[in-house]
Scaffold this motif. Structure first.
Motif, PDB file in Angstrom:
ATOM      1  N   ASP A 184       1.305   0.896  -5.351  1.00  0.00           N
ATOM      2  CA  ASP A 184       2.219   2.032  -5.334  1.00  0.00           C
ATOM      3  C   ASP A 184       1.483   3.326  -5.646  1.00  0.00           C
ATOM      4  O   ASP A 184       0.428   3.325  -6.281  1.00  0.00           O
ATOM      5  N   VAL A 185       2.072   4.439  -5.225  1.00  0.00           N
ATOM      6  CA  VAL A 185       1.524   5.757  -5.539  1.00  0.00           C
ATOM      7  C   VAL A 185       1.863   6.071  -6.998  1.00  0.00           C
ATOM      8  O   VAL A 185       3.023   6.071  -7.389  1.00  0.00           O
ATOM      9  N   THR A 186       0.830   6.319  -7.786  1.00  0.00           N
ATOM     10  CA  THR A 186       1.003   6.616  -9.210  1.00  0.00           C
ATOM     11  C   THR A 186       0.767   8.114  -9.446  1.00  0.00           C
ATOM     12  O   THR A 186       0.255   8.825  -8.573  1.00  0.00           O
ATOM     13  N   GLU A 187       1.103   8.571 -10.642  1.00  0.00           N
ATOM     14  CA  GLU A 187       0.817   9.963 -11.011  1.00  0.00           C
ATOM     15  C   GLU A 187      -0.683  10.231 -10.970  1.00  0.00           C
ATOM     16  O   GLU A 187      -1.110  11.324 -10.592  1.00  0.00           O
ATOM     17  N   GLU A 188      -1.488   9.233 -11.349  1.00  0.00           N
ATOM     18  CA  GLU A 188      -2.936   9.391 -11.313  1.00  0.00           C
ATOM     19  C   GLU A 188      -3.421   9.572  -9.881  1.00  0.00           C
ATOM     20  O   GLU A 188      -4.301  10.403  -9.607  1.00  0.00           O
ATOM     21  N   ALA A 189      -2.866   8.804  -8.944  1.00  0.00           N
ATOM     22  CA  ALA A 189      -3.245   8.946  -7.531  1.00  0.00           C
ATOM     23  C   ALA A 189      -2.815  10.302  -6.989  1.00  0.00           C
ATOM     24  O   ALA A 189      -3.558  10.940  -6.227  1.00  0.00           O
ATOM     25  N   MET A 248       0.827  -1.186   0.000  1.00  0.00           N
ATOM     26  CA  MET A 248       0.000   0.000   0.000  1.00  0.00           C
ATOM     27  C   MET A 248       0.868   1.245   0.000  1.00  0.00           C
ATOM     28  O   MET A 248       1.891   1.292   0.668  1.00  0.00           O
ATOM     29  N   GLY A 249       0.445   2.228  -0.738  1.00  0.00           N
ATOM     30  CA  GLY A 249       1.156   3.493  -0.779  1.00  0.00           C
ATOM     31  C   GLY A 249       0.426   4.553   0.017  1.00  0.00           C
ATOM     32  O   GLY A 249      -0.759   4.420   0.322  1.00  0.00           O
ATOM     33  N   ARG A 250       1.148   5.592   0.353  1.00  0.00           N
ATOM     34  CA  ARG A 250       0.544   6.673   1.126  1.00  0.00           C
ATOM     35  C   ARG A 250       0.953   8.009   0.520  1.00  0.00           C
ATOM     36  O   ARG A 250       2.111   8.231   0.214  1.00  0.00           O
ATOM     37  N   ILE A 251      -0.039   8.893   0.388  1.00  0.00           N
ATOM     38  CA  ILE A 251       0.184  10.249  -0.098  1.00  0.00           C
ATOM     39  C   ILE A 251      -0.028  11.199   1.069  1.00  0.00           C
ATOM     40  O   ILE A 251      -1.021  11.095   1.798  1.00  0.00           O
ATOM     41  N   ILE A 252       0.909  12.127   1.237  1.00  0.00           N
ATOM     42  CA  ILE A 252       0.823  13.130   2.298  1.00  0.00           C
ATOM     43  C   ILE A 252       0.376  14.452   1.675  1.00  0.00           C
ATOM     44  O   ILE A 252       0.924  14.886   0.664  1.00  0.00           O
ATOM     45  N   VAL A 253      -0.624  15.066   2.292  1.00  0.00           N
ATOM     46  CA  VAL A 253      -1.102  16.388   1.878  1.00  0.00           C
ATOM     47  C   VAL A 253      -0.920  17.322   3.069  1.00  0.00           C
ATOM     48  O   VAL A 253      -1.394  17.031   4.168  1.00  0.00           O
TER      49      VAL A 253
END
Length: 83
Positions: free
Chosen positions: A50-55, A1-6
């Protein structure tokens, strides 16, 4: 699982009462090195795989439309955790 930080911060021209309170508490505790504090928000968005450009693009749209109030806040960071 990937994680995006905002990361979201109040706009510079907006008063930040939480930041002022924290600055006062730091000063009272002897931390006199700090002249100002701004308090922001951090969101962690988990994605399958994985975190993709779309995500990342979806996170940008969510940050601008849901996670922040564009009148008083700036989105200052959107990135994959660990990068």
């Amino acid at each position: 699982m990937g994680r995006i930080i905002v990361e979201v911060m109040p706009k510079p021209e907006i008063l930040d009462p939480q930041g002022k309170a924290i600055a006062g508490a730091l000063s009272h505790q002897g931390f006199t090195e700090f002249t100002d504090v701004r308090q922001g928000k951090r969101f962690e968005l988990t994605v399958e795989g994985d975190v993709t450009e779309e995500a990342l693009e979806a996170a940008r749209k969510a940050a601008e439309g849901v996670l922040s109030n564009p009148v008083i806040e700036d989105v200052v960071g959107i990135y994959a955790e660990g990068k």
